[in-house]
Motif scaffolding. Structure first.
Motif, PDB file in Angstrom:
ATOM      1  N   ASP A 145      -4.884 -12.670  -8.141  1.00  0.00           N
ATOM      2  CA  ASP A 145      -6.051 -11.955  -7.626  1.00  0.00           C
ATOM      3  C   ASP A 145      -5.692 -11.677  -6.166  1.00  0.00           C
ATOM      4  OD1 ASP A 145      -8.522 -10.965  -6.961  1.00  0.00           O
ATOM      5  OD2 ASP A 145      -9.635 -12.813  -7.375  1.00  0.00           O
ATOM      6  N   THR A 146      -5.085 -10.507  -5.932  1.00  0.00           N
ATOM      7  CA  THR A 146      -4.471 -10.233  -4.629  1.00  0.00           C
ATOM      8  C   THR A 146      -5.360  -9.352  -3.774  1.00  0.00           C
ATOM      9  OG1 THR A 146      -2.288 -10.369  -5.657  1.00  0.00           O
ATOM     10  CG2 THR A 146      -2.405  -9.411  -3.456  1.00  0.00           C
ATOM     11  N   PHE A 147      -5.543  -9.786  -2.537  1.00  0.00           N
ATOM     12  CA  PHE A 147      -6.362  -9.067  -1.571  1.00  0.00           C
ATOM     13  C   PHE A 147      -5.429  -8.403  -0.562  1.00  0.00           C
ATOM     14  CE2 PHE A 147      -8.767 -12.312  -3.562  1.00  0.00           C
ATOM     15  CZ  PHE A 147      -9.996 -11.710  -3.809  1.00  0.00           C
ATOM     16  N   PHE A 148      -5.444  -7.083  -0.546  1.00  0.00           N
ATOM     17  CA  PHE A 148      -4.565  -6.316   0.321  1.00  0.00           C
ATOM     18  C   PHE A 148      -5.315  -5.902   1.587  1.00  0.00           C
ATOM     19  CE2 PHE A 148      -2.692  -5.893  -3.837  1.00  0.00           C
ATOM     20  CZ  PHE A 148      -1.321  -5.931  -3.595  1.00  0.00           C
ATOM     21  N   PHE A 149      -4.681  -6.202   2.722  1.00  0.00           N
ATOM     22  CA  PHE A 149      -5.206  -5.779   4.016  1.00  0.00           C
ATOM     23  C   PHE A 149      -4.387  -4.594   4.516  1.00  0.00           C
ATOM     24  CE2 PHE A 149      -6.242 -10.304   3.857  1.00  0.00           C
ATOM     25  CZ  PHE A 149      -7.538 -10.346   4.339  1.00  0.00           C
ATOM     26  N   LEU A 150      -5.040  -3.713   5.251  1.00  0.00           N
ATOM     27  CA  LEU A 150      -4.353  -2.654   5.974  1.00  0.00           C
ATOM     28  C   LEU A 150      -4.297  -3.054   7.439  1.00  0.00           C
ATOM     29  CD1 LEU A 150      -3.353   0.417   5.441  1.00  0.00           C
ATOM     30  CD2 LEU A 150      -5.404   0.990   6.746  1.00  0.00           C
ATOM     31  N   ALA A 151      -3.133  -2.896   8.065  1.00  0.00           N
ATOM     32  CA  ALA A 151      -2.976  -3.193   9.487  1.00  0.00           C
ATOM     33  C   ALA A 151      -2.205  -2.057  10.139  1.00  0.00           C
ATOM     34  CB  ALA A 151      -2.247  -4.513   9.699  1.00  0.00           C
ATOM     35  N   THR A 152      -2.637  -1.662  11.315  1.00  0.00           N
ATOM     36  CA  THR A 152      -1.980  -0.567  12.046  1.00  0.00           C
ATOM     37  C   THR A 152      -1.530  -1.095  13.406  1.00  0.00           C
ATOM     38  OG1 THR A 152      -4.159   0.174  12.819  1.00  0.00           O
ATOM     39  CG2 THR A 152      -3.265   1.260  10.867  1.00  0.00           C
ATOM     40  N   PRO A 153      -0.427  -1.837  13.434  1.00  0.00           N
ATOM     41  CA  PRO A 153       0.033  -2.440  14.694  1.00  0.00           C
ATOM     42  C   PRO A 153       0.549  -1.411  15.685  1.00  0.00           C
ATOM     43  CG  PRO A 153       1.656  -2.775  12.956  1.00  0.00           C
ATOM     44  CD  PRO A 153       0.451  -2.162  12.306  1.00  0.00           C
ATOM     45  N   ASP A 154       0.536  -1.776  16.954  1.00  0.00           N
ATOM     46  CA  ASP A 154       1.076  -0.916  18.005  1.00  0.00           C
ATOM     47  C   ASP A 154       2.592  -0.797  17.866  1.00  0.00           C
ATOM     48  OD1 ASP A 154      -1.466  -0.622  19.080  1.00  0.00           O
ATOM     49  OD2 ASP A 154      -1.215  -2.326  20.448  1.00  0.00           O
ATOM     50  N   ASP A 155       3.150   0.193  18.522  1.00  0.00           N
ATOM     51  CA  ASP A 155       4.593   0.443  18.440  1.00  0.00           C
ATOM     52  C   ASP A 155       5.416  -0.717  19.002  1.00  0.00           C
ATOM     53  OD1 ASP A 155       4.137   2.873  17.272  1.00  0.00           O
ATOM     54  OD2 ASP A 155       4.305   4.023  19.129  1.00  0.00           O
TER      55      ASP A 155
END
Length: 221
Positions: A145-155
């Motif tokens: 039961d997998t929970f996927f997160f979205l992350a948008t890290p800085d360069d």
């Protein structure tokens, strides 16, 4: 996310007896290249692994006992409130507010811990956004039961491959990953391919961040 699209994708024959699913977290780190293409950070799993051997995956792993008892500082409370809202339709959701917050804390801790253990990067909690929940169907020898997160890290965030679970890891454009899978140069698990296609439909980082934050769980059939 479109459950019908996911369940229409080809999959191997399912013949394994019933096993219970385990909770896990995975973090999809996304950035937009200078040319506008969306890129994701992926790992090439070692062929010796007993799960997803040789496949290209996002950083992540199973929840452990310490994740369930970990306590974030008070400044993270607004993030946990947002996550409880985002996960409300999943198995982390609860009519009891405290339970929902505890479950969200556990999964956020799992995602942050796995990223740091596998890439050396300590992402700030506010950077992770609930994105998807995929549940392995009955018939596989291991179910999650997998929970996927979205992350948008800085360069300036530079993840490295520091886990023995992967032979190497790097940023790749989503288009190139899908093309490599189509040509048989890499192996993509069904959920990974689905998530890549889903992200690609959004076109830009702003589009990604503008999507409805409430996650609808997808149960493979």
């Amino acid at each position: 996310m479109d459950e019908k699209k996911f369940n229409s994708m080809p999959r191997p024959e399912l013949t394994h007896p019933y096993v219970a699913s385990q909770q896990a977290a995975s973090v999809i780190m996304v950035r937009q290249a200078l040319g506008g293409e969306l890129e994701v950070y992926v790992q090439h799993r070692a062929t010796t692994m007993d799960f997803a051997a040789g496949a290209v995956v996002f950083p992540g792993g199973r929840t452990d006992a310490q994740d369930a008892v970990f306590t974030f500082e008070d400044a993270v409370h607004p993030v946990l409130l947002e996550h409880a809202h985002g996960w409300q339709r999943t198995s982390l959701g609860s009519d009891n507010r405290d339970t929902a917050l505890t479950n969200s804390s556990m999964m956020l801790r799992t995602g942050l811990r796995e990223v740091e253990e596998e890439t050396g990067v300590g992402l700030p909690p506010h950077l992770l956004r609930p994105w998807g929940n995929l549940i392995t169907p009955v018939g596989y020898p291991k179910r999650f039961d997998t929970f996927f997160f979205l992350a948008t890290p800085d360069d300036n965030v530079l993840p490295e491959n520091i886990t023995t679970e992967a032979v190497h890891a790097d940023w790749h454009s989503i288009v190139s990953l899908l093309d490599d899978a189509e040509q048989g140069r890499i192996a993509l698990m069904r959920p990974t391919k689905f998530l890549l296609l889903d992200i690609l439909e959004q076109k830009t980082i702003d589009d990604l961040l503008g999507r409805d934050p409430v996650v609808q769980p997808i149960r493979g059939i």
